[in-house]
Design an enzyme around this catalytic site. Structure first.
Site, PDB file in Angstrom:
ATOM      1  N   THR A  12       0.856  -1.173   0.000  1.00 29.40           N
ATOM      2  CA  THR A  12       0.000   0.000   0.000  1.00 29.40           C
ATOM      3  C   THR A  12       0.897   1.229   0.000  1.00 29.40           C
ATOM      4  O   THR A  12       2.121   1.125  -0.104  1.00 29.40           O
ATOM      5  CB  THR A  12      -0.966  -0.041   1.208  1.00 29.40           C
ATOM      6  N   LYS A  29       4.015   1.564  -3.605  1.00 24.97           N
ATOM      7  CA  LYS A  29       3.638   0.952  -4.878  1.00 24.97           C
ATOM      8  C   LYS A  29       4.622   1.295  -6.000  1.00 24.97           C
ATOM      9  O   LYS A  29       4.871   0.469  -6.881  1.00 24.97           O
ATOM     10  CB  LYS A  29       2.216   1.363  -5.260  1.00 24.97           C
ATOM     11  N   ASP A  62      -5.440  -3.341  -8.337  1.00 22.21           N
ATOM     12  CA  ASP A  62      -6.402  -2.267  -8.091  1.00 22.21           C
ATOM     13  C   ASP A  62      -7.288  -2.041  -9.313  1.00 22.21           C
ATOM     14  O   ASP A  62      -8.498  -1.801  -9.181  1.00 22.21           O
ATOM     15  CB  ASP A  62      -5.687  -0.964  -7.737  1.00 22.21           C
ATOM     16  N   GLY A  65     -10.078  13.703  -8.450  1.00 27.59           N
ATOM     17  CA  GLY A  65      -8.761  13.507  -7.853  1.00 27.59           C
ATOM     18  C   GLY A  65      -7.772  13.071  -8.911  1.00 27.59           C
ATOM     19  O   GLY A  65      -8.148  12.424  -9.898  1.00 27.59           O
ATOM     20  N   GLY A 102      -4.427  11.721  -8.031  1.00 20.16           N
ATOM     21  CA  GLY A 102      -3.297  11.040  -7.402  1.00 20.16           C
ATOM     22  C   GLY A 102      -3.038   9.675  -8.007  1.00 20.16           C
ATOM     23  O   GLY A 102      -3.495   9.353  -9.113  1.00 20.16           O
ATOM     24  N   GLY A 147     -15.978   2.010  -1.653  1.00 18.83           N
ATOM     25  CA  GLY A 147     -14.899   1.226  -2.236  1.00 18.83           C
ATOM     26  C   GLY A 147     -14.742  -0.162  -1.639  1.00 18.83           C
ATOM     27  O   GLY A 147     -13.735  -0.831  -1.906  1.00 18.83           O
TER      28      GLY A 147
END
Length: 280
Positions: free
Chosen positions: A65, A69, A105, A128, A130, A239
């Site tokens: 995490t 990554k 993911d 977002g 990111g 999520g």
């Protein structure tokens, strides 16, 4: 060839105490009848290389995490396509001759949206810009999107997503939170932290044209955006589905060596994982 005597697994990150991966993976391996251990370890970015080098051949793999990554990407001698596209590895398989990296993911998002009845996307939106937004963009591409609006506070932050969009053959349009009009979207994927502040007027504007809200947050619910979607009478989901499905794909990697082959009794495994984090 996978080493059958490699039975140790962990999730690494900083912070990592909040991670639900140990519950998810432990439930999966119980259902599969595997006597494997899966724990968590706080590993900083500075300590990652040394910690990885210190692992013995008893180690089967790692879940990664933030903020690891990118480093896991560079530590992988081989990577799947999703990892190559995003520059992020959240799964390291250590039982081959060289470390192999995967990004589960992306698949987690695709499969979770499928659970919500979304199997095809024409126009998408990401809130977002990111690291998670990169995986969201690849997921929307796999679902057929040809145009994606990226809502970000800083226009410069959209540039890496625009470059990835060019690689994927889709148009990426960057807009600000205070844009007066947003393009209609089949689905909006929110990648902001759970405690992120979004002006109510901006949230309401996004909700009016946003289709289904898929918010990657699952620990701070409802988020500001989810509340706006509720006010607009539009569907929103957390999520949790992504969390479950990305973990299931990690289990596939650790058991079969890749993400493509289903596990024996996979529906039961997924149900046990679900129960481990939300109950019956």
């Amino acid at each position: 060839m996978l080493k059958p005597d490699a039975t140790r697994l962990e999730v690494w990150g900083d912070p990592v105490a909040h991670s639900r991966s140990p519950q998810l993976h432990a439930a999966a391996y119980r259902a599969l009848g595997l006597n494997w251990t899966y724990e968590r370890r706080r590993v900083t970015a500075a300590a990652f290389t040394g910690e990885l080098a210190g692992l013995s051949d008893r180690w089967r793999g790692l879940s990664l995490t933030m903020p690891l990554k990118g480093q896991a990407f560079h530590a992988s001698a081989q990577r799947d396509r999703r990892a190559e596209l995003t520059g992020a590895v959240n799964t390291l398989l250590l039982t081959d001759d060289v470390p192999r990296g995967f990004n589960t993911d992306v698949g987690g998002i695709v499969r979770a949206l499928g659970d919500e009845g979304v199997h095809e996307v024409d126009r998408g939106r990401i809130v977002g810009a990111g690291a998670t937004a990169m995986s969201a963009l690849v997921a929307l591409s796999e679902l057929g999107a040809d145009r994606v609006e990226v809502v970000a506070r800083r226009p410069a932050a959209v540039a890496p997503l625009a470059r990835l969009g060019t690689t994927l053959g889709l148009e990426v349009i960057g807009v600000s939170f205070d844009a007066p009009v947003h393009t209609d979207a089949t689905v909006t994927i929110a990648t902001l932290p759970g405690d992120a502040e979004v002006p109510p007027a901006a949230a309401d504007a996004l909700a009016r044209s946003g289709g289904l809200l898929f918010d990657v947050v699952y620990g701070h619910w409802p988020t500001v955006l989810a509340s706006a979607w509720e006010r607009a009478g539009r569907p929103a989901t957390s999520g949790l589905g992504m969390l479950l499905h990305q973990a299931l794909l990690q289990v596939r990697v650790f058991v079969t060596g890749g993400t493509e082959d289903a596990l024996e009794g996979e529906s039961l495994v997924l149900a046990e994982m679900h129960s481990a984090v939300v109950g019956d």
